[in-house]
Scaffold this motif. Structure first.
Motif, PDB file in Angstrom:
ATOM      1  N   ALA A 199       0.983  -1.232   0.368  1.00 28.86           N
ATOM      2  CA  ALA A 199       0.121   0.009  -0.071  1.00 28.86           C
ATOM      3  C   ALA A 199       0.670   1.340  -0.015  1.00 28.86           C
ATOM      4  CB  ALA A 199      -0.960   0.206   1.209  1.00 28.86           C
ATOM      5  N   ALA A 200       0.293   2.192  -0.206  1.00 32.22           N
ATOM      6  CA  ALA A 200       0.900   3.713  -0.470  1.00 32.22           C
ATOM      7  C   ALA A 200       1.274   3.918   0.834  1.00 32.22           C
ATOM      8  CB  ALA A 200       0.492   4.530  -1.085  1.00 32.22           C
ATOM      9  N   LEU A 201       2.703   4.721   0.935  1.00 38.21           N
ATOM     10  CA  LEU A 201       3.143   4.964   2.474  1.00 38.21           C
ATOM     11  C   LEU A 201       2.222   5.978   2.924  1.00 38.21           C
ATOM     12  CD1 LEU A 201       7.007   4.820   2.023  1.00 38.21           C
ATOM     13  CD2 LEU A 201       5.645   3.135   2.838  1.00 38.21           C
ATOM     14  N   PRO A 202       1.883   6.072   4.215  1.00 35.13           N
ATOM     15  CA  PRO A 202       1.108   7.192   4.669  1.00 35.13           C
ATOM     16  C   PRO A 202       1.594   8.597   4.917  1.00 35.13           C
ATOM     17  CG  PRO A 202       1.530   5.860   6.499  1.00 35.13           C
ATOM     18  CD  PRO A 202       2.246   5.168   5.201  1.00 35.13           C
ATOM     19  N   LEU A 203       2.310   8.939   3.964  1.00 35.68           N
ATOM     20  CA  LEU A 203       3.274  10.264   4.137  1.00 35.68           C
ATOM     21  C   LEU A 203       2.573  11.475   4.310  1.00 35.68           C
ATOM     22  CD1 LEU A 203       6.537   9.401   1.835  1.00 35.68           C
ATOM     23  CD2 LEU A 203       6.538   9.814   4.209  1.00 35.68           C
ATOM     24  N   ALA A 204       1.517  11.589   3.529  1.00 36.25           N
ATOM     25  CA  ALA A 204       0.613  12.867   3.525  1.00 36.25           C
ATOM     26  C   ALA A 204       0.184  13.252   4.885  1.00 36.25           C
ATOM     27  CB  ALA A 204      -0.476  12.937   2.403  1.00 36.25           C
ATOM     28  N   PRO A 205      -0.631  12.223   5.555  1.00 35.73           N
ATOM     29  CA  PRO A 205      -0.983  12.688   6.989  1.00 35.73           C
ATOM     30  C   PRO A 205       0.067  12.788   7.912  1.00 35.73           C
ATOM     31  CG  PRO A 205      -1.778  10.435   6.419  1.00 35.73           C
ATOM     32  CD  PRO A 205      -0.973  11.078   5.248  1.00 35.73           C
ATOM     33  N   LEU A 206       1.087  12.073   7.944  1.00 35.60           N
ATOM     34  CA  LEU A 206       2.463  12.291   8.704  1.00 35.60           C
ATOM     35  C   LEU A 206       2.982  13.575   8.719  1.00 35.60           C
ATOM     36  CD1 LEU A 206       3.603   8.596   8.954  1.00 35.60           C
ATOM     37  CD2 LEU A 206       2.700   9.930  10.830  1.00 35.60           C
ATOM     38  N   LEU A 207       3.147  13.985   7.199  1.00 32.92           N
ATOM     39  CA  LEU A 207       3.942  15.274   7.075  1.00 32.92           C
ATOM     40  C   LEU A 207       3.175  16.432   7.463  1.00 32.92           C
ATOM     41  CD1 LEU A 207       5.376  14.442   3.507  1.00 32.92           C
ATOM     42  CD2 LEU A 207       6.708  14.961   5.426  1.00 32.92           C
ATOM     43  N   LYS A 208       1.767  16.185   7.524  1.00 33.70           N
ATOM     44  CA  LYS A 208       0.620  17.395   7.485  1.00 33.70           C
ATOM     45  C   LYS A 208       0.707  17.500   9.224  1.00 33.70           C
ATOM     46  CE  LYS A 208      -3.917  18.715   7.122  1.00 33.70           C
ATOM     47  NZ  LYS A 208      -4.368  19.452   5.899  1.00 33.70           N
ATOM     48  N   ALA A 209       0.748  16.395  10.078  1.00 36.60           N
ATOM     49  CA  ALA A 209       0.935  16.529  11.439  1.00 36.60           C
ATOM     50  C   ALA A 209       2.118  17.227  11.987  1.00 36.60           C
ATOM     51  CB  ALA A 209       0.768  15.065  11.973  1.00 36.60           C
ATOM     52  N   HIS A 210       3.163  17.368  10.996  1.00 40.77           N
ATOM     53  CA  HIS A 210       4.266  18.141  11.289  1.00 40.77           C
ATOM     54  C   HIS A 210       4.634  19.225  10.469  1.00 40.77           C
ATOM     55  CE1 HIS A 210       6.163  14.844  13.771  1.00 40.77           C
ATOM     56  NE2 HIS A 210       5.527  13.923  12.963  1.00 40.77           N
ATOM     57  N   GLY A 211       3.291  19.543   9.991  1.00 36.92           N
ATOM     58  CA  GLY A 211       3.298  21.273   9.449  1.00 36.92           C
ATOM     59  C   GLY A 211       3.933  21.220   7.920  1.00 36.92           C
ATOM     60  N   LEU A 212       3.774  20.233   7.422  1.00 35.12           N
ATOM     61  CA  LEU A 212       4.013  19.956   5.829  1.00 35.12           C
ATOM     62  C   LEU A 212       3.073  19.567   5.065  1.00 35.12           C
ATOM     63  CD1 LEU A 212       7.936  18.863   6.244  1.00 35.12           C
ATOM     64  CD2 LEU A 212       6.949  21.024   5.726  1.00 35.12           C
ATOM     65  N   THR A 213       2.657  20.116   3.946  1.00 38.38           N
ATOM     66  CA  THR A 213       1.632  19.634   3.121  1.00 38.38           C
ATOM     67  C   THR A 213       2.020  19.207   1.907  1.00 38.38           C
ATOM     68  OG1 THR A 213       0.003  21.237   3.891  1.00 38.38           O
ATOM     69  CG2 THR A 213      -0.375  20.253   1.823  1.00 38.38           C
ATOM     70  N   LEU A 214       1.835  17.825   1.637  1.00 42.86           N
ATOM     71  CA  LEU A 214       2.106  16.991   0.354  1.00 42.86           C
ATOM     72  C   LEU A 214       1.140  17.526  -0.786  1.00 42.86           C
ATOM     73  CD1 LEU A 214       4.014  15.140  -0.906  1.00 42.86           C
ATOM     74  CD2 LEU A 214       2.690  13.228  -0.107  1.00 42.86           C
ATOM     75  N   HIS A 215       1.592  18.195  -1.986  1.00 46.57           N
ATOM     76  CA  HIS A 215       0.672  18.402  -2.926  1.00 46.57           C
ATOM     77  C   HIS A 215       1.032  17.467  -4.114  1.00 46.57           C
ATOM     78  CE1 HIS A 215      -0.647  22.233  -1.075  1.00 46.57           C
ATOM     79  NE2 HIS A 215       0.366  22.426  -0.949  1.00 46.57           N
ATOM     80  N   TRP A 216       0.175  16.855  -4.810  1.00 45.07           N
ATOM     81  CA  TRP A 216       0.343  16.125  -6.127  1.00 45.07           C
ATOM     82  C   TRP A 216       0.057  17.135  -7.267  1.00 45.07           C
ATOM     83  CZ3 TRP A 216       2.950  11.904  -5.136  1.00 45.07           C
ATOM     84  CH2 TRP A 216       2.738  11.118  -4.077  1.00 45.07           C
ATOM     85  N   ARG A 217       0.800  16.880  -8.137  1.00 47.27           N
ATOM     86  CA  ARG A 217       0.442  17.488  -9.449  1.00 47.27           C
ATOM     87  C   ARG A 217       0.833  16.769 -10.600  1.00 47.27           C
ATOM     88  NH1 ARG A 217       5.232  19.035 -11.930  1.00 47.27           N
ATOM     89  NH2 ARG A 217       6.977  19.286 -10.681  1.00 47.27           N
ATOM     90  N   ALA A 218       0.130  16.933 -11.740  1.00 44.92           N
ATOM     91  CA  ALA A 218       0.699  16.032 -12.847  1.00 44.92           C
ATOM     92  C   ALA A 218       2.059  16.390 -13.596  1.00 44.92           C
ATOM     93  CB  ALA A 218      -0.445  16.259 -13.983  1.00 44.92           C
ATOM     94  N   ALA A 219       2.634  15.484 -13.955  1.00 42.63           N
ATOM     95  CA  ALA A 219       4.024  15.752 -14.619  1.00 42.63           C
ATOM     96  C   ALA A 219       3.837  16.507 -15.842  1.00 42.63           C
ATOM     97  CB  ALA A 219       4.348  14.307 -15.060  1.00 42.63           C
ATOM     98  N   GLU A 220       4.767  17.440 -15.781  1.00 40.02           N
ATOM     99  CA  GLU A 220       4.520  18.819 -16.912  1.00 40.02           C
ATOM    100  C   GLU A 220       5.464  18.191 -17.984  1.00 40.02           C
ATOM    101  OE1 GLU A 220       5.964  22.111 -14.741  1.00 40.02           O
ATOM    102  OE2 GLU A 220       3.938  22.295 -13.592  1.00 40.02           O
TER     103      GLU A 220
END
Length: 189
Positions: free
Chosen positions: A126-147
């Motif tokens: 399964a995908a690593l739960p980085l987004a919620p863990l980073l958020k809990a530490h004050g960082l937001t993980l933003h996804w974007r399409a490859a340019e």
């Protein structure tokens, strides 16, 4: 050694690389490590679909574990505490650690129940739960399409890269002289 901005950019590119590797959804970190000598260093046409890098995923699993420990210990413990105990008990003495011994050692060093999390991180796909863990530490993980084909993630690319937008076919190619050789067809490509 790295500024905060450089570290976050490196992290973003690592997360992007893992996310863009179809094999990450089919091979666990434990399997990747176990199979390294017979598969990872003997890549074939289907390797990107069936394998993940134990170096890359291992670094992100370590980050996940560190963020989890910091969050659930209210910042009193971290992966550093686990590594120091590991060094004192096994590194300094040269006494090996049983394959299933790390979880118990990590629990002892952190004071947390970590075996279920470590089982998922090491043996799951399964995908690593980085987004919620980073958020809990004050960082937001933003996804974007490859340019573009050269976009490796991280901050949005410059306008010069945007001008090179090309359709993505889900394949990897290699230029050989004046020929273009198809080397990999990625899952879903």
């Amino acid at each position: 050694l790295l500024s905060r901005t450089q570290y976050l950019e490196t992290l973003a590119r690592s997360v992007t690389t893992l996310r863009r590797t179809p094999g990450d959804a089919s091979q666990s970190l434990a399997e990747s490590s176990f199979d390294a000598w017979i598969k990872y260093y003997r890549q074939d046409e289907n390797s990107p679909n069936a394998q993940t890098s134990y170096y890359l995923k291992g670094s992100l699993v370590a980050l996940t574990l560190d963020l989890h420990i910091r969050l659930h210990s209210a910042g009193r413990k971290s992966l550093d505490d686990v590594m120091r105990l590991l060094w004192r008990r096994h590194g300094r003495s040269g006494v090996g650690l049983a394959e299933d011994g790390f979880a118990a050692l990590a629990e002892q060093a952190s004071g947390l129940v970590l075996k279920p999390l470590l089982r998922r991180l090491l043996h799951g796909t399964a995908a690593l739960p980085l987004a919620p863990l980073l958020k809990a530490h004050g960082l937001t993980l933003h996804w974007r399409a490859a340019e573009s084909l050269v976009d490796r993630g991280g901050r949005s690319s410059s306008s010069s890269v945007r001008a090179q937008r090309r359709p993505v076919l889900g394949v990897r190619v290699k230029v050989e002289g004046s020929d273009l050789r198809l080397t990999h067809v990625l899952e879903g490509g």
